[in-house]
Design a protein around this motif. Structure first.
Motif, PDB file in Angstrom:
ATOM      1  N   SER A  31     -14.857   9.062 -21.442  1.00 41.31           N
ATOM      2  CA  SER A  31     -15.107  10.524 -22.181  1.00 41.31           C
ATOM      3  C   SER A  31     -14.526  11.471 -21.368  1.00 41.31           C
ATOM      4  O   SER A  31     -13.725  11.219 -20.372  1.00 41.31           O
ATOM      5  N   PRO A  32     -14.331  12.964 -21.810  1.00 44.68           N
ATOM      6  CA  PRO A  32     -13.640  13.668 -20.982  1.00 44.68           C
ATOM      7  C   PRO A  32     -14.251  14.252 -19.579  1.00 44.68           C
ATOM      8  O   PRO A  32     -13.614  14.225 -18.755  1.00 44.68           O
ATOM      9  N   GLU A  33     -15.541  14.015 -19.685  1.00 46.59           N
ATOM     10  CA  GLU A  33     -16.386  14.275 -18.445  1.00 46.59           C
ATOM     11  C   GLU A  33     -15.894  13.195 -17.416  1.00 46.59           C
ATOM     12  O   GLU A  33     -15.987  13.216 -16.317  1.00 46.59           O
ATOM     13  N   GLY A  34     -15.699  11.779 -18.139  1.00 52.27           N
ATOM     14  CA  GLY A  34     -15.410  10.505 -17.209  1.00 52.27           C
ATOM     15  C   GLY A  34     -14.325  10.822 -16.643  1.00 52.27           C
ATOM     16  O   GLY A  34     -13.870  10.358 -15.503  1.00 52.27           O
ATOM     17  N   LYS A  35     -13.037  11.542 -17.520  1.00 55.14           N
ATOM     18  CA  LYS A  35     -12.034  11.636 -16.961  1.00 55.14           C
ATOM     19  C   LYS A  35     -11.779  12.645 -16.100  1.00 55.14           C
ATOM     20  O   LYS A  35     -11.429  12.444 -14.311  1.00 55.14           O
ATOM     21  N   ARG A  36     -12.648  13.496 -15.855  1.00 53.37           N
ATOM     22  CA  ARG A  36     -12.895  14.551 -14.703  1.00 53.37           C
ATOM     23  C   ARG A  36     -13.509  14.021 -13.540  1.00 53.37           C
ATOM     24  O   ARG A  36     -13.193  14.071 -12.464  1.00 53.37           O
ATOM     25  N   GLN A  37     -14.495  13.087 -13.994  1.00 52.34           N
ATOM     26  CA  GLN A  37     -15.410  12.472 -12.707  1.00 52.34           C
ATOM     27  C   GLN A  37     -14.326  11.620 -12.151  1.00 52.34           C
ATOM     28  O   GLN A  37     -14.493  11.450 -10.830  1.00 52.34           O
ATOM     29  N   LEU A  38     -13.511  10.743 -12.829  1.00 58.04           N
ATOM     30  CA  LEU A  38     -12.427   9.905 -12.041  1.00 58.04           C
ATOM     31  C   LEU A  38     -11.725  10.730 -11.262  1.00 58.04           C
ATOM     32  O   LEU A  38     -11.424  10.307 -10.066  1.00 58.04           O
ATOM     33  N   LYS A  39     -11.162  11.910 -11.788  1.00 55.58           N
ATOM     34  CA  LYS A  39     -10.356  12.879 -10.889  1.00 55.58           C
ATOM     35  C   LYS A  39     -11.060  13.071  -9.570  1.00 55.58           C
ATOM     36  O   LYS A  39     -10.636  13.182  -8.537  1.00 55.58           O
ATOM     37  N   THR A  40     -12.315  13.559  -9.932  1.00 54.89           N
ATOM     38  CA  THR A  40     -12.971  14.092  -8.398  1.00 54.89           C
ATOM     39  C   THR A  40     -13.094  12.813  -7.573  1.00 54.89           C
ATOM     40  O   THR A  40     -13.210  13.189  -6.353  1.00 54.89           O
ATOM     41  N   GLU A  41     -13.636  11.832  -8.031  1.00 51.80           N
ATOM     42  CA  GLU A  41     -13.818  10.746  -7.187  1.00 51.80           C
ATOM     43  C   GLU A  41     -12.591  10.201  -6.412  1.00 51.80           C
ATOM     44  O   GLU A  41     -12.718   9.675  -5.278  1.00 51.80           O
ATOM     45  N   THR A  42     -11.677  10.096  -7.417  1.00 52.25           N
ATOM     46  CA  THR A  42     -10.433   9.783  -6.611  1.00 52.25           C
ATOM     47  C   THR A  42     -10.120  10.582  -5.456  1.00 52.25           C
ATOM     48  O   THR A  42      -9.427  10.108  -4.531  1.00 52.25           O
ATOM     49  N   GLU A  43     -10.184  11.988  -5.519  1.00 50.12           N
ATOM     50  CA  GLU A  43      -9.771  12.891  -4.638  1.00 50.12           C
ATOM     51  C   GLU A  43     -10.784  12.645  -3.239  1.00 50.12           C
ATOM     52  O   GLU A  43     -10.201  12.675  -2.155  1.00 50.12           O
ATOM     53  N   ALA A  44     -11.984  12.424  -3.662  1.00 54.05           N
ATOM     54  CA  ALA A  44     -12.859  12.077  -2.584  1.00 54.05           C
ATOM     55  C   ALA A  44     -12.739  10.868  -1.797  1.00 54.05           C
ATOM     56  O   ALA A  44     -12.671  10.881  -0.646  1.00 54.05           O
ATOM     57  N   TRP A  45     -12.316   9.943  -2.664  1.00 55.68           N
ATOM     58  CA  TRP A  45     -11.767   8.564  -2.020  1.00 55.68           C
ATOM     59  C   TRP A  45     -10.473   8.883  -0.904  1.00 55.68           C
ATOM     60  O   TRP A  45     -10.625   8.393   0.204  1.00 55.68           O
ATOM     61  N   LYS A  46      -9.647   9.555  -1.353  1.00 60.17           N
ATOM     62  CA  LYS A  46      -8.396   9.756  -0.649  1.00 60.17           C
ATOM     63  C   LYS A  46      -8.828  10.341   0.677  1.00 60.17           C
ATOM     64  O   LYS A  46      -8.433  10.148   1.864  1.00 60.17           O
ATOM     65  N   GLN A  47      -9.765  11.597   0.622  1.00 63.68           N
ATOM     66  CA  GLN A  47     -10.031  12.289   1.633  1.00 63.68           C
ATOM     67  C   GLN A  47     -10.731  11.359   2.640  1.00 63.68           C
ATOM     68  O   GLN A  47     -10.693  11.481   3.945  1.00 63.68           O
ATOM     69  N   MET A  48     -12.040  10.837   2.311  1.00 63.38           N
ATOM     70  CA  MET A  48     -12.843   9.834   2.948  1.00 63.38           C
ATOM     71  C   MET A  48     -11.885   8.788   3.786  1.00 63.38           C
ATOM     72  O   MET A  48     -12.421   8.611   4.784  1.00 63.38           O
ATOM     73  N   SER A  49     -11.349   8.032   2.961  1.00 66.04           N
ATOM     74  CA  SER A  49     -10.415   7.127   3.585  1.00 66.04           C
ATOM     75  C   SER A  49      -9.455   7.391   4.571  1.00 66.04           C
ATOM     76  O   SER A  49      -9.186   6.881   5.652  1.00 66.04           O
ATOM     77  N   GLN A  50      -8.746   8.592   4.285  1.00 68.42           N
ATOM     78  CA  GLN A  50      -7.995   9.057   5.456  1.00 68.42           C
ATOM     79  C   GLN A  50      -9.011   9.447   6.531  1.00 68.42           C
ATOM     80  O   GLN A  50      -8.166   9.449   7.611  1.00 68.42           O
ATOM     81  N   ALA A  51     -10.064  10.112   6.197  1.00 68.89           N
ATOM     82  CA  ALA A  51     -10.662  10.665   7.574  1.00 68.89           C
ATOM     83  C   ALA A  51     -11.084   9.113   8.267  1.00 68.89           C
ATOM     84  O   ALA A  51     -10.870   9.243   9.522  1.00 68.89           O
ATOM     85  N   ILE A  52     -11.471   8.261   7.677  1.00 71.95           N
ATOM     86  CA  ILE A  52     -11.776   7.038   8.357  1.00 71.95           C
ATOM     87  C   ILE A  52     -10.574   6.460   9.015  1.00 71.95           C
ATOM     88  O   ILE A  52     -10.802   5.920  10.292  1.00 71.95           O
ATOM     89  N   ASP A  53      -9.574   6.379   8.515  1.00 66.99           N
ATOM     90  CA  ASP A  53      -8.508   5.843   8.952  1.00 66.99           C
ATOM     91  C   ASP A  53      -8.007   6.707  10.144  1.00 66.99           C
ATOM     92  O   ASP A  53      -7.556   6.017  11.427  1.00 66.99           O
ATOM     93  N   ARG A  54      -8.124   8.046  10.240  1.00 62.30           N
ATOM     94  CA  ARG A  54      -8.023   8.791  11.365  1.00 62.30           C
ATOM     95  C   ARG A  54      -8.879   8.605  12.624  1.00 62.30           C
ATOM     96  O   ARG A  54      -8.374   8.189  13.737  1.00 62.30           O
ATOM     97  N   VAL A  55     -10.035   8.242  12.252  1.00 62.50           N
ATOM     98  CA  VAL A  55     -11.004   7.690  13.401  1.00 62.50           C
ATOM     99  C   VAL A  55     -10.623   6.178  13.889  1.00 62.50           C
ATOM    100  O   VAL A  55     -10.689   6.115  15.074  1.00 62.50           O
TER     101      VAL A  55
END
Lengths: 112, 112
Positions: free
Chosen positions: A83-107
């Motif tokens: 749904s449109p909301e799902g698309k928004r959610q996907l975008k949000t989660e994708t962004e969060a994943w990038k940040q989180m995995s980069q943070a972990i990689d830095r550690v």
DNA sequence: ATGCCACCATAGATATTCTATGGGAGCGAG
DNA sequence: CTCGCTCCCATAGAATATCTATGGTGGCAT
């Protein structure tokens, strides 16, 4: 008997993976699992006991909608689409994943 | 009042992060949290309610050992250090993280 | 007709993390 | 000296996600 991988998914990533699977086309549950396994080169094995509850959860939240149809092998199957909301959610989660995995990689001392 | 990040950790990654924090030197709990926050450039915020249970869990499992000492600011603090098993565990979890995050990245269509 | 595979579903167990709370003790400001 | 702040540890209880295990339906090929 055989060597069991016993690789649980990272909790919190399943929704994103499912949403991503539906990005370009609607799919039914069983097909989503096969798709994820294939694209990840057999690494991601989504159990049905995780998959279906996740789909129902996301439908309740309005991220996906469903309709009954016929599968490629002519069986009854429930298809899901973003749904449109799902698309928004996907975008949000994708962004969060990038940040989180980069943070972990830095550690862990991996390259940025 | 302030903007809350509300970014939960990826479930399953906390143990690895803690073990990694102890790789080069022993630390006490509070110091581990600060260290993770700093190294991740403020992105990883480990709550004390997650941290201490995790430390106790890992000590029970024999991955870390503890001793009481004095902190840098001369307060009583419980220091933890990696055991040989903990080092092995860290290696295992690091490998699993690499595979898992690469698999997810492949699904998401990011570079290998 | 039989068996296999595709496909959906749910209950219950398990595990991890968070929220919320409490307490003790060193240190600097007034 | 005492007040408040920060450091530091700890636990209980809630919330949530995933897995294990199980069961069922119905095409299709043999």
């Amino acid at each position: 008997m055989a060597s069991e991988k016993k690789t649980s998914l990272l909790q919190g990533s399943l929704d994103m993976l499912i949403l991503q699977s539906l990005r370009k086309e609607s799919r039914h549950g069983y097909s989503i699992a096969k798709y994820l396994k294939k694209v990840s080169e057999d690494f991601l094995q989504v159990e049905e006991g995780s998959l279906y509850p996740a789909l129902h959860r996301m439908e309740r939240r309005g991220w996906i909608t469903s309709f009954w149809g016929a599968s490629e092998s002519n069986r009854r199957a429930k298809f899901y689409e973003l749904s449109p909301e799902g698309k928004r959610q996907l975008k949000t989660e994708t962004e969060a994943w990038k940040q989180m995995s980069q943070a972990i990689d830095r550690v862990m001392g991996f390259q940025t």
